[in-house]
Design an enzyme around this catalytic site. Structure first.
Site, mmCIF file in Angstrom:
data_model
loop_
_atom_site.group_PDB
_atom_site.id
_atom_site.type_symbol
_atom_site.label_atom_id
_atom_site.label_comp_id
_atom_site.label_asym_id
_atom_site.label_seq_id
_atom_site.Cartn_x
_atom_site.Cartn_y
_atom_site.Cartn_z
ATOM 1 N N HIS A 136 -3.174 10.139 0.112
ATOM 2 C CA HIS A 136 -2.617 8.778 -0.005
ATOM 3 C C HIS A 136 -3.347 8.434 -2.094
ATOM 4 O O HIS A 136 -2.040 7.763 -2.428
ATOM 5 C CB HIS A 136 -4.680 8.157 -0.545
ATOM 6 C CG HIS A 136 -4.093 7.383 0.436
ATOM 7 N ND1 HIS A 136 -5.260 6.073 0.850
ATOM 8 C CD2 HIS A 136 -3.926 6.596 2.142
ATOM 9 C CE1 HIS A 136 -5.294 4.487 1.820
ATOM 10 N NE2 HIS A 136 -4.364 5.481 2.331
ATOM 11 N N GLU A 180 0.620 -1.022 0.026
ATOM 12 C CA GLU A 180 -0.036 0.030 -0.058
ATOM 13 C C GLU A 180 0.784 1.456 0.229
ATOM 14 O O GLU A 180 1.622 1.503 1.050
ATOM 15 C CB GLU A 180 -0.478 0.713 1.108
ATOM 16 C CG GLU A 180 -1.960 1.347 1.096
ATOM 17 C CD GLU A 180 -2.840 1.747 2.052
ATOM 18 O OE1 GLU A 180 -3.519 -0.099 2.565
ATOM 19 O OE2 GLU A 180 -3.267 2.285 2.513
ATOM 20 N N LYS A 189 -7.663 -1.981 11.106
ATOM 21 C CA LYS A 189 -6.633 -2.342 9.724
ATOM 22 C C LYS A 189 -5.561 -1.233 9.756
ATOM 23 O O LYS A 189 -4.214 -1.303 9.670
ATOM 24 C CB LYS A 189 -7.658 -1.042 8.827
ATOM 25 C CG LYS A 189 -7.237 -2.345 7.549
ATOM 26 C CD LYS A 189 -7.342 -0.942 6.947
ATOM 27 C CE LYS A 189 -6.147 -1.910 5.017
ATOM 28 N NZ LYS A 189 -5.092 -0.788 4.354
ATOM 29 N N ASP A 225 4.580 -14.589 11.424
ATOM 30 C CA ASP A 225 3.429 -15.017 10.383
ATOM 31 C C ASP A 225 2.047 -14.584 11.336
ATOM 32 O O ASP A 225 1.251 -14.617 11.588
ATOM 33 C CB ASP A 225 2.772 -16.649 11.624
ATOM 34 C CG ASP A 225 1.294 -17.180 10.405
ATOM 35 O OD1 ASP A 225 1.085 -16.825 10.504
ATOM 36 O OD2 ASP A 225 1.526 -18.760 10.906
HETATM 37 C C1 MEV Z 1 -5.886 2.515 4.477
HETATM 38 O O1 MEV Z 1 -5.138 1.498 4.225
HETATM 39 C C2 MEV Z 1 -6.055 2.407 6.800
HETATM 40 C C3 MEV Z 1 -7.243 3.834 7.027
HETATM 41 O O2 MEV Z 1 -8.504 3.678 6.245
HETATM 42 C C4 MEV Z 1 -7.335 3.850 8.691
HETATM 43 C C5 MEV Z 1 -8.071 4.491 9.180
HETATM 44 O O3 MEV Z 1 -9.116 5.054 8.598
HETATM 45 O O4 MEV Z 1 -8.156 4.907 10.808
HETATM 46 C C6 MEV Z 1 -6.820 5.643 6.525
#
Ligand code: MEV
Length: 437
Positions: free
Chosen positions: A392, A85, A279, A295
């Site tokens: 991003h 990413e 995430k 792992d």
């Molecule tokens: C993207 O990989 C991760 C985010 O969505 C985490 C979040 O929203 O806190 C930016």
């Protein structure tokens, strides 16, 4: 229609590729070329990779990036991160730099116990089973002596073995529940080998037992470690006076801190948000876990189970403001190893561990937790200020340019153009077309 294949694993690598291309890839010669292009010229190195798994036909690259300036417990680290990413490494580096100027990360391993279970069925009387297990317990330890001797030399081994009654949830179901200290190894093989020996002892001893009067056999269902490791916990924390969080002229430190704490609170009470929030934590954790040959499936499974331990999925991180001090922290289960497994086999993993100055498993837990906290900080910082897309899309610009085979000259001009313009997929294509026209 492709037919089932037998003896596939016995085919040579090239035969496997030919079979694949004939049956699934329309006999495309360029598919073979792509697979071969990723073979390593160094035959020994390629063989090493071939033998990690079965039926290897090629290698699958992911980038290894570096996130410098991680000040953790007064020591600077540069983190090796393996991830696809585009914005993750940049975000980690930015957060690391930010916190290095505010005292850095404070981390601490809370405990480091692993768990394994022998799941079995027993239809007899519970008090007899309890007495039986108590009597044969030394035999469990004796049976695994050859396996545990080395681990004990390193200060680890079996910590305890107990009987757990699960019959209220499933008729006749019991467990042998064991804790292990696996020192610097993740310990999966060690734990599973011990458990399988316990199972043998359990069954053999039951057959000749005089205590189990009801004569029933013990039926072992399975013996396996648990990837739920709530007693293998590490804590990472950052803190600073609220005024030190001032973003720019647009937001005071106080405003930033309050909005940040609110964003974390939302993740604490709202599972849809918590999953995405976590995430973001895992973006940092997985990248270090992968780079160090650990792992990541085990880590993911254990972490998310932990995030729902109180009955509702919730945020892994927490934040507060008290007496003008902003505090942001996380406690997270991470069963990691720095010896065994891939750590001495995969040249890039060895290098990643060298970059981290050969950490112990506990140190690696701390470093990895800091990476997760940094990543979450970076994500929330963007979300509550500029929004996530700005960063991003900046990183994604290069992906779009590469997808459209932009030349070096085009890339330079496009990067320059988009320092002053909003990046969207269509705006990039439009500008590229203009440039090419
Ligand atoms: C993207 O990989 C991760 C985010 O969505 C985490 C979040 O929203 O806190 C930016």
């Amino acid at each position: 229609m492709t037919k089932a294949v037998s003896g596939f694993s016995k085919l040579t690598k090239i035969q496997k590729i030919e079979w694949l291309v004939k049956n699934y890839l329309d006999d495309r010669a360029e598919a073979i070329d792509t697979l071969k292009k990723y073979w390593n010229d160094d035959e020994k190195l390629q063989q090493l990779h071939d033998e990690f798994i079965e039926n290897t036909v090629s290698n699958f690259y992911l980038p290894l990036g570096l996130a410098p300036n991680f000040l953790i417990n007064e020591r600077y680290y540069t983190l090796p991160m393996v991830i696809e990413e585009s914005s993750v490494v940049a975000a980690a580096s930015k957060a690391a730099k930010f916190w290095s100027e505010r005292g850095g990360f404070k981390t601490r391993v809370i405990n480091n116990k692993k768990i394994g279970q022998v799941h079995f069925m027993f239809q007899g009387k519970k008090p007899e089973l309890q007495q039986f297990i108590k009597n044969i317990k030394p035999k469990f330890y004796d049976a695994v002596r050859p396996i545990t001797a080395n681990m004990e030399k390193r200060g680890g081994g079996i910590l305890d073995i107990s009987l757990v009654d699960k019959t209220a949830e499933l008729e006749n179901y019991y467990q042998l529940f064991a804790h292990f200290d696996t020192r610097d190894s993740m310990g999966a093989n060690f734990i599973n080998s011990c458990l399988e020996k316990f199972a043998e002892v359990l069954q053999a001893e039951a057959k000749s037992s005089e205590i189990l009067t009801s004569g029933q056999d013990i039926q072992v269902v399975m013996s396996i470690l648990s990837n739920y490791v709530p007693e293998c916990l590490v804590r990472a924390e950052v803190s600073c006076p609220v005024e030190d969080l001032s973003e720019n002229s647009q937001m005071s430190g106080e405003e930033f801190a309050e909005k940040f704490v609110r964003a974390v609170k939302i993740a604490e009470i709202e599972p849809y948000r918590a999953v995405t929030h976590n995430k973001g934590v895992m973006n940092g954790i997985d990248a270090v876990v992968l780079a160090t040959g650990n792992d990541f499936r085990a880590v993911e499974a254990g972490v998310h189970a932990f995030a729902s331990k109180d009955g509702q999925y919730t945020s892994l991180t927490h934040a507060s403001i008290e007496n003008g001090i902003f505090k942001f922290w996380m406690e997270i289960p991470l069963a990691l190893g720095t010896v065994g497994g891939l750590t001495s086999l995969h040249p890039m993993v060895k290098l990643a561990l060298d970059i981290l100055q050969r950490p112990s498993a506990s140190e690696l837990m701390e470093i990895t937790a800091a990476a997760g906290l940094a990543q979450n900080f970076a994500a929330l910082r963007s979300l509550i200020t500029t929004g996530i897309q700005q960063g991003h899309m900046k990183m994604h610009l290069m992906n779009i340019l590469n997808q459209h085979q932009a030349t070096e000259q085009e890339k330079t001009e496009m990067i320059e153009f988009f320092t002053h313009h909003t990046i969207t997929h269509s705006s990039v294509i439009e500008q590229l077309e203009k440039l090419r026209a």
